[in-house]
Write an enzyme that holds these catalytic residues in place. Structure first.
Site, PDB file in Angstrom:
ATOM      1  N   ASN A 160      -7.629  12.227 -10.817  1.00 31.01           N
ATOM      2  CA  ASN A 160      -8.373  12.643 -12.016  1.00 31.01           C
ATOM      3  C   ASN A 160      -8.259  14.162 -12.140  1.00 31.01           C
ATOM      4  O   ASN A 160      -7.732  14.816 -11.242  1.00 31.01           O
ATOM      5  CB  ASN A 160      -9.828  12.179 -11.954  1.00 31.01           C
ATOM      6  CG  ASN A 160     -10.547  12.746 -10.740  1.00 31.01           C
ATOM      7  OD1 ASN A 160     -10.733  13.961 -10.631  1.00 31.01           O
ATOM      8  ND2 ASN A 160     -10.909  11.882  -9.799  1.00 31.01           N
TER       9      ASN A 160
ATOM     10  N   SER B  21      -2.706   4.835 -14.114  1.00 29.41           N
ATOM     11  CA  SER B  21      -3.682   4.520 -15.191  1.00 29.41           C
ATOM     12  C   SER B  21      -4.041   3.047 -15.320  1.00 29.41           C
ATOM     13  O   SER B  21      -4.926   2.716 -16.133  1.00 29.41           O
ATOM     14  CB  SER B  21      -3.199   5.014 -16.575  1.00 29.41           C
ATOM     15  OG  SER B  21      -3.416   6.390 -16.744  1.00 29.41           O
ATOM     16  N   THR B  22      -3.386   2.150 -14.566  1.00 28.99           N
ATOM     17  CA  THR B  22      -3.603   0.714 -14.831  1.00 28.99           C
ATOM     18  C   THR B  22      -4.753   0.102 -14.031  1.00 28.99           C
ATOM     19  O   THR B  22      -4.974  -1.111 -14.097  1.00 28.99           O
ATOM     20  CB  THR B  22      -2.332  -0.112 -14.561  1.00 28.99           C
ATOM     21  OG1 THR B  22      -2.065  -0.085 -13.156  1.00 28.99           O
ATOM     22  CG2 THR B  22      -1.146   0.418 -15.323  1.00 28.99           C
ATOM     23  N   GLY B  23      -5.477   0.922 -13.269  1.00 34.55           N
ATOM     24  CA  GLY B  23      -6.630   0.411 -12.525  1.00 34.55           C
ATOM     25  C   GLY B  23      -7.906   0.837 -13.230  1.00 34.55           C
ATOM     26  O   GLY B  23      -8.221   0.349 -14.323  1.00 34.55           O
TER      27      GLY B  23
ATOM     28  N   GLY C 269      -9.835   3.890  -5.989  1.00 26.63           N
ATOM     29  CA  GLY C 269      -8.486   3.359  -6.175  1.00 26.63           C
ATOM     30  C   GLY C 269      -7.465   3.977  -5.239  1.00 26.63           C
ATOM     31  O   GLY C 269      -7.743   4.254  -4.068  1.00 26.63           O
ATOM     32  N   VAL C 270      -6.277   4.200  -5.766  1.00 27.15           N
ATOM     33  CA  VAL C 270      -5.184   4.723  -4.941  1.00 27.15           C
ATOM     34  C   VAL C 270      -5.494   6.158  -4.499  1.00 27.15           C
ATOM     35  O   VAL C 270      -5.109   6.572  -3.395  1.00 27.15           O
ATOM     36  CB  VAL C 270      -3.843   4.591  -5.705  1.00 27.15           C
ATOM     37  CG1 VAL C 270      -3.721   5.564  -6.847  1.00 27.15           C
ATOM     38  CG2 VAL C 270      -2.667   4.715  -4.751  1.00 27.15           C
ATOM     39  N   ASP C 271      -6.216   6.897  -5.307  1.00 29.85           N
ATOM     40  CA  ASP C 271      -6.619   8.274  -4.973  1.00 29.85           C
ATOM     41  C   ASP C 271      -7.456   8.276  -3.686  1.00 29.85           C
ATOM     42  O   ASP C 271      -7.181   9.044  -2.744  1.00 29.85           O
ATOM     43  CB  ASP C 271      -7.413   8.828  -6.169  1.00 29.85           C
ATOM     44  CG  ASP C 271      -7.651  10.320  -6.128  1.00 29.85           C
ATOM     45  OD1 ASP C 271      -7.092  11.001  -5.248  1.00 29.85           O
ATOM     46  OD2 ASP C 271      -8.405  10.813  -6.994  1.00 29.85           O
TER      47      ASP C 271
ATOM     48  N   TYR D 150      -8.607   3.369 -14.926  1.00 30.76           N
ATOM     49  CA  TYR D 150      -8.411   3.946 -16.260  1.00 30.76           C
ATOM     50  C   TYR D 150      -8.030   2.921 -17.328  1.00 30.76           C
ATOM     51  O   TYR D 150      -7.953   3.266 -18.515  1.00 30.76           O
ATOM     52  CB  TYR D 150      -7.384   5.085 -16.212  1.00 30.76           C
ATOM     53  CG  TYR D 150      -7.952   6.398 -15.706  1.00 30.76           C
ATOM     54  CD1 TYR D 150      -9.295   6.537 -15.356  1.00 30.76           C
ATOM     55  CD2 TYR D 150      -7.139   7.532 -15.590  1.00 30.76           C
ATOM     56  CE1 TYR D 150      -9.809   7.746 -14.899  1.00 30.76           C
ATOM     57  CE2 TYR D 150      -7.651   8.744 -15.137  1.00 30.76           C
ATOM     58  CZ  TYR D 150      -8.985   8.851 -14.793  1.00 30.76           C
ATOM     59  OH  TYR D 150      -9.489  10.052 -14.359  1.00 30.76           O
TER      60      TYR D 150
ATOM     61  N   ASP E 108       0.842  -1.196   0.000  1.00 35.01           N
ATOM     62  CA  ASP E 108       0.000   0.000   0.000  1.00 35.01           C
ATOM     63  C   ASP E 108       0.880   1.250   0.000  1.00 35.01           C
ATOM     64  O   ASP E 108       1.643   1.481   0.936  1.00 35.01           O
ATOM     65  CB  ASP E 108      -0.871  -0.058   1.259  1.00 35.01           C
ATOM     66  CG  ASP E 108      -1.794   1.124   1.402  1.00 35.01           C
ATOM     67  OD1 ASP E 108      -1.760   2.049   0.563  1.00 35.01           O
ATOM     68  OD2 ASP E 108      -2.560   1.127   2.388  1.00 35.01           O
TER      69      ASP E 108
HETATM   70  N1  AR6 Z   1      -1.249   1.453  -3.112  1.00 37.65           N
HETATM   71  C1  AR6 Z   1      -0.613   1.181  -4.253  1.00 37.65           C
HETATM   72  N2  AR6 Z   1      -1.242   0.914  -5.417  1.00 37.65           N
HETATM   73  C2  AR6 Z   1      -2.596   0.936  -5.386  1.00 37.65           C
HETATM   74  C3  AR6 Z   1      -3.351   1.233  -4.231  1.00 37.65           C
HETATM   75  C4  AR6 Z   1      -2.620   1.495  -3.038  1.00 37.65           C
HETATM   76  N3  AR6 Z   1      -3.222   1.789  -1.888  1.00 37.65           N
HETATM   77  N4  AR6 Z   1      -4.679   1.172  -4.558  1.00 37.65           N
HETATM   78  C5  AR6 Z   1      -4.749   0.854  -5.856  1.00 37.65           C
HETATM   79  N5  AR6 Z   1      -3.499   0.693  -6.364  1.00 37.65           N
HETATM   80  P1  AR6 Z   1      -6.252   3.353  -9.864  1.00 37.65           P
HETATM   81  P2  AR6 Z   1      -6.035   4.896 -12.377  1.00 37.65           P
HETATM   82  C6  AR6 Z   1      -3.087   0.371  -7.749  1.00 37.65           C
HETATM   83  O1  AR6 Z   1      -7.565   2.791 -10.283  1.00 37.65           O
HETATM   84  O2  AR6 Z   1      -6.158   3.651 -13.181  1.00 37.65           O
HETATM   85  C7  AR6 Z   1      -9.538   7.193  -9.227  1.00 37.65           C
HETATM   86  O3  AR6 Z   1     -10.918   7.191  -9.032  1.00 37.65           O
HETATM   87  C8  AR6 Z   1      -4.078  -0.334  -8.638  1.00 37.65           C
HETATM   88  O4  AR6 Z   1      -4.018  -1.742  -8.426  1.00 37.65           O
HETATM   89  O5  AR6 Z   1      -6.090   3.811  -8.477  1.00 37.65           O
HETATM   90  O6  AR6 Z   1      -4.959   5.881 -12.748  1.00 37.65           O
HETATM   91  C9  AR6 Z   1      -9.021   8.563  -9.646  1.00 37.65           C
HETATM   92  O7  AR6 Z   1      -9.715   9.614  -8.983  1.00 37.65           O
HETATM   93  C10 AR6 Z   1      -3.550   0.038 -10.024  1.00 37.65           C
HETATM   94  O8  AR6 Z   1      -2.484  -0.840 -10.414  1.00 37.65           O
HETATM   95  O9  AR6 Z   1      -5.835   4.639 -10.804  1.00 37.65           O
HETATM   96  C11 AR6 Z   1      -9.275   8.565 -11.123  1.00 37.65           C
HETATM   97  O10 AR6 Z   1     -10.622   8.903 -11.410  1.00 37.65           O
HETATM   98  C12 AR6 Z   1      -2.950   1.421  -9.810  1.00 37.65           C
HETATM   99  O11 AR6 Z   1      -2.855   1.597  -8.392  1.00 37.65           O
HETATM  100  C13 AR6 Z   1      -9.025   7.138 -11.525  1.00 37.65           C
HETATM  101  O12 AR6 Z   1      -9.260   6.357 -10.341  1.00 37.65           O
HETATM  102  C14 AR6 Z   1      -3.770   2.554 -10.391  1.00 37.65           C
HETATM  103  O13 AR6 Z   1      -5.150   2.256 -10.230  1.00 37.65           O
HETATM  104  C15 AR6 Z   1      -7.595   6.914 -11.932  1.00 37.65           C
HETATM  105  O14 AR6 Z   1      -7.434   5.609 -12.432  1.00 37.65           O
END
Ligand code: AR6
Length: 167
Positions: free
Chosen positions: A24, A117-119, A32-34, A121, A10
């Site tokens: 975003n 972007s890999t979650g 997600g991570v945000d 997005y 994490d």
């Molecule tokens: N620590 C590390 N990696 C993480 C964590 C964490 N706590 N949580 C998720 N990941 P994503 P995106 C990984 O969806 O694709 C949000 O709503 C996850 O497994 O967080 O850039 C924003 O506000 C993946 O590999 O971000 C935007 O609207 C990676 O982090 C949108 O999501 C990115 O996944 C951005 O989407």
């Protein structure tokens, strides 16, 4: 010389000068991570984000880290994956470069990236990891330590393989 590390877990737990948020364009939070970063940092992070008036895809903006162990958060906005022919690779590369530029302009020594972007997005993980490693190797400058923080084991193994191949 910059050290590249792959850490599984994490990103909100890491003790670094800055963690990168995959945000975003509103910079007002999300899933997600945000979502995890805003929950861990507390409401003062959102208050500072409101003063930034958003962020364009491919750009990055810095805030303090508040309740996080990390001193700062660098918020970047990755591209939504639309099949790869709508500028997604260049925009993703720009995210990594802009984060590294912002980190260096604040004299930061350590930074941790999630797989931008890999979650939600939808960017495929393999090409995204290749861009991440390539841009960090080319643009880390005098940053001492860059961590690729991977949420699961498969992603960590992917990054290790990409780094090993990159020489
Ligand atoms: N620590 C590390 N990696 C993480 C964590 C964490 N706590 N949580 C998720 N990941 P994503 P995106 C990984 O969806 O694709 C949000 O709503 C996850 O497994 O967080 O850039 C924003 O506000 C993946 O590999 O971000 C935007 O609207 C990676 O982090 C949108 O999501 C990115 O996944 C951005 O989407």
């Amino acid at each position: 010389m910059t050290t590249l590390d792959v850490v599984e877990g994490d990103i909100t737990r890491l003790d670094v000068d800055a963690i990168v948020n995959a945000a975003n364009e509103s910079l007002l939070g999300g899933g997600g991570v945000d979502g995890a970063i805003h929950r861990a940092a507390g409401p003062d992070l959102l208050a500072e984000c409101r003063t930034l008036h958003g962020c364009k895809t491919g750009d990055a903006k810095i805030t303090r880290g508040y309740r996080l162990t990390a001193r700062h958060v660098i918020h970047t906005v990755g591209p939504v994956w639309h099949g790869g022919k709508q500028g997604e690779p260049a925009l993703l590369a720009s995210c990594y470069r802009r984060c590294l530029t912002v980190a260096q302009s604040h004299h930061l020594e350590s930074i941790a990236f999630p797989a931008i972007s890999t979650g939600i997005y939808g960017y495929p993980k393999q090409p995204a990891a290749e861009i991440a490693v390539r841009e960090v190797k080319a643009h880390a400058g005098n940053i001492e330590r860059v961590i690729f923080c991977c949420f699961d084991k498969a992603t960590a193994e992917l990054y290790r393989a990409v780094i090993a191949r990159s020489g």
